[in-house]
Design a protein around this motif. Structure first.
Motif, mmCIF file in Angstrom:
data_model
loop_
_atom_site.group_PDB
_atom_site.id
_atom_site.type_symbol
_atom_site.label_atom_id
_atom_site.label_comp_id
_atom_site.label_asym_id
_atom_site.label_seq_id
_atom_site.Cartn_x
_atom_site.Cartn_y
_atom_site.Cartn_z
ATOM 1 N N THR A 99 12.224 0.167 2.329
ATOM 2 C CA THR A 99 13.402 -0.496 2.871
ATOM 3 C C THR A 99 13.113 -0.840 4.332
ATOM 4 O OG1 THR A 99 14.464 1.523 3.680
ATOM 5 C CG2 THR A 99 14.891 0.909 1.370
ATOM 6 N N GLY A 100 14.060 -1.423 5.004
ATOM 7 C CA GLY A 100 13.885 -1.733 6.418
ATOM 8 C C GLY A 100 13.845 -0.492 7.285
ATOM 9 N N GLU A 101 14.284 0.639 6.731
ATOM 10 C CA GLU A 101 14.361 1.870 7.513
ATOM 11 C C GLU A 101 13.271 2.885 7.185
ATOM 12 O OE1 GLU A 101 17.223 0.875 5.629
ATOM 13 O OE2 GLU A 101 17.773 -0.357 7.337
ATOM 14 N N ALA A 102 12.770 2.873 5.949
ATOM 15 C CA ALA A 102 11.860 3.953 5.552
ATOM 16 C C ALA A 102 11.042 3.580 4.320
ATOM 17 C CB ALA A 102 12.662 5.225 5.257
ATOM 18 N N ARG A 121 8.147 6.571 12.336
ATOM 19 C CA ARG A 121 7.131 7.625 12.253
ATOM 20 C C ARG A 121 5.796 7.133 11.690
ATOM 21 N NH1 ARG A 121 7.951 12.356 14.625
ATOM 22 N NH2 ARG A 121 7.014 13.465 12.916
ATOM 23 N N ILE A 122 5.755 5.913 11.183
ATOM 24 C CA ILE A 122 4.527 5.398 10.559
ATOM 25 C C ILE A 122 3.491 5.095 11.634
ATOM 26 C CG2 ILE A 122 3.515 3.511 9.222
ATOM 27 C CD1 ILE A 122 6.180 3.349 7.700
ATOM 28 N N GLN A 123 2.270 5.590 11.402
ATOM 29 C CA GLN A 123 1.168 5.361 12.331
ATOM 30 C C GLN A 123 0.160 4.352 11.794
ATOM 31 O OE1 GLN A 123 -0.113 9.441 12.903
ATOM 32 N NE2 GLN A 123 1.018 9.545 14.831
ATOM 33 N N THR A 124 -0.226 4.488 10.531
ATOM 34 C CA THR A 124 -1.170 3.536 9.935
ATOM 35 C C THR A 124 -0.758 3.231 8.496
ATOM 36 O OG1 THR A 124 -2.677 5.243 9.111
ATOM 37 C CG2 THR A 124 -3.131 4.372 11.312
ATOM 38 N N VAL A 125 -1.198 2.072 8.036
ATOM 39 C CA VAL A 125 -0.968 1.645 6.658
ATOM 40 C C VAL A 125 -2.315 1.172 6.119
ATOM 41 C CG1 VAL A 125 0.282 0.069 5.147
ATOM 42 C CG2 VAL A 125 1.388 0.921 7.222
ATOM 43 N N ASP A 126 -2.743 1.733 5.001
ATOM 44 C CA ASP A 126 -4.045 1.388 4.426
ATOM 45 C C ASP A 126 -3.892 1.063 2.944
ATOM 46 O OD1 ASP A 126 -5.677 2.207 6.787
ATOM 47 O OD2 ASP A 126 -4.839 4.162 6.286
ATOM 48 N N SER A 163 -0.987 -5.298 -1.044
ATOM 49 C CA SER A 163 -1.333 -6.088 0.142
ATOM 50 C C SER A 163 -0.085 -6.601 0.840
ATOM 51 C CB SER A 163 -2.225 -7.271 -0.244
ATOM 52 O OG SER A 163 -3.458 -6.819 -0.715
ATOM 53 N N ASP A 164 0.878 -7.099 0.058
ATOM 54 C CA ASP A 164 2.138 -7.582 0.631
ATOM 55 C C ASP A 164 2.888 -6.453 1.342
ATOM 56 O OD1 ASP A 164 1.555 -10.090 -0.389
ATOM 57 O OD2 ASP A 164 2.986 -9.946 -2.065
ATOM 58 N N LEU A 165 2.938 -5.277 0.713
ATOM 59 C CA LEU A 165 3.617 -4.137 1.327
ATOM 60 C C LEU A 165 2.917 -3.698 2.608
ATOM 61 C CD1 LEU A 165 4.586 -1.959 -1.760
ATOM 62 C CD2 LEU A 165 6.150 -3.047 -0.155
ATOM 63 N N ALA A 166 1.593 -3.679 2.596
ATOM 64 C CA ALA A 166 0.853 -3.307 3.801
ATOM 65 C C ALA A 166 1.165 -4.279 4.930
ATOM 66 C CB ALA A 166 -0.652 -3.275 3.508
ATOM 67 N N GLN A 167 1.203 -5.555 4.620
ATOM 68 C CA GLN A 167 1.542 -6.574 5.627
ATOM 69 C C GLN A 167 2.970 -6.378 6.126
ATOM 70 O OE1 GLN A 167 -0.433 -8.885 7.022
ATOM 71 N NE2 GLN A 167 1.256 -9.506 8.335
ATOM 72 N N GLN A 168 3.907 -6.173 5.200
ATOM 73 C CA GLN A 168 5.313 -5.967 5.563
ATOM 74 C C GLN A 168 5.482 -4.726 6.442
ATOM 75 O OE1 GLN A 168 7.864 -5.353 2.159
ATOM 76 N NE2 GLN A 168 9.528 -4.566 3.407
ATOM 77 N N LEU A 169 4.867 -3.618 6.042
ATOM 78 C CA LEU A 169 4.990 -2.377 6.811
ATOM 79 C C LEU A 169 4.350 -2.506 8.188
ATOM 80 C CD1 LEU A 169 4.362 0.258 4.023
ATOM 81 C CD2 LEU A 169 6.506 -0.157 5.254
ATOM 82 N N THR A 170 3.243 -3.219 8.273
ATOM 83 C CA THR A 170 2.594 -3.431 9.558
ATOM 84 C C THR A 170 3.510 -4.213 10.489
ATOM 85 O OG1 THR A 170 0.421 -3.364 8.536
ATOM 86 C CG2 THR A 170 0.558 -4.424 10.699
ATOM 87 N N GLU A 171 4.127 -5.269 9.968
ATOM 88 C CA GLU A 171 5.044 -6.070 10.788
ATOM 89 C C GLU A 171 6.250 -5.260 11.239
ATOM 90 O OE1 GLU A 171 5.933 -9.458 8.352
ATOM 91 O OE2 GLU A 171 3.898 -10.268 8.529
#
Length: 181
Positions: A99-102, A121-126, A163-171
């Motif tokens: 979600t937009g929050e977690a 709290r997210i530091q990296t997304v792989d 890949s889409d989720l990684a991009q979304q979470l990074t943004e």
């Protein structure tokens, strides 16, 4: 971050509720997990069978032949049971949602675990794609946080979705102020 009646407060005071995630992983994950279990149990069964055959053919340990064949049968039966049951059960239990929050995950087999990682709290997304995953068009998304519990892993996502989720979470995480600790 505070906890009150199952609600966590993320960075800017946004409430994050601990609840079951909505999405299942890809149905092809069953095949992935089945192949992984088979890759473990088949060699174990073959080693037990090889020992039984060697005892039979050489006659060096005739008293070990029957117990070795019993061990082979037990290892093989347990392997078949686990190969057939665990992937199906895991598919029913494993869930995820962003979600937009977690990021929410539910995992486990006998011991089930729900986890929430607030965006702040997210530091990296792989993403990870091993040979079996590539063959099945799947990936694993790993979300690393400052938590002592370790990273959240979503195994069995369709590769494009991961890949889409990684991009979304990074943004999203880049837009959240702070350093993720």
């Amino acid at each position: 971050m505070t906890t009150e009646h199952g609600t966590l407060t993320a960075g800017a005071g946004t409430p994050v509720r601990l609840r079951p995630p909505r999405h299942r992983v890809a149905a092809r994950a069953i095949a992935l997990w089945t192949l992984r279990w088979a890759a473990f149990w088949l060699p174990a069964t073959l080693v037990a069978a090889a020992a039984a055959i060697a005892a039979d053919l050489t006659g060096l340990l005739p008293e070990a032949t029957v117990p070795l064949w019993a061990l082979t049968a037990a290892v093989g039966a347990l392997g078949v049971l686990l190969v057939l049951v665990v992937p199906q059960w895991r598919y029913r239990v494993h869930r995820w949602e962003v979600t937009g929050e977690a990021v929410y995950t539910a995992s486990g087999w006998l011991w089930q675990e729900w986890r929430v990682a607030p965006m702040a709290r997210i530091q990296t997304v792989d993403t990870e794609r091993g040979p079996l995953q590539r063959a099945l068009g799947l990936s694993t998304l790993t979300v690393t946080t400052a938590s002592a519990a370790g990273a959240l892993r979503i195994d069995g996502l369709e590769s494009e979705r991961a890949s889409d989720l990684a991009q979304q979470l990074t943004e999203v995480t880049q837009a959240v102020p702070g350093d993720g600790t």
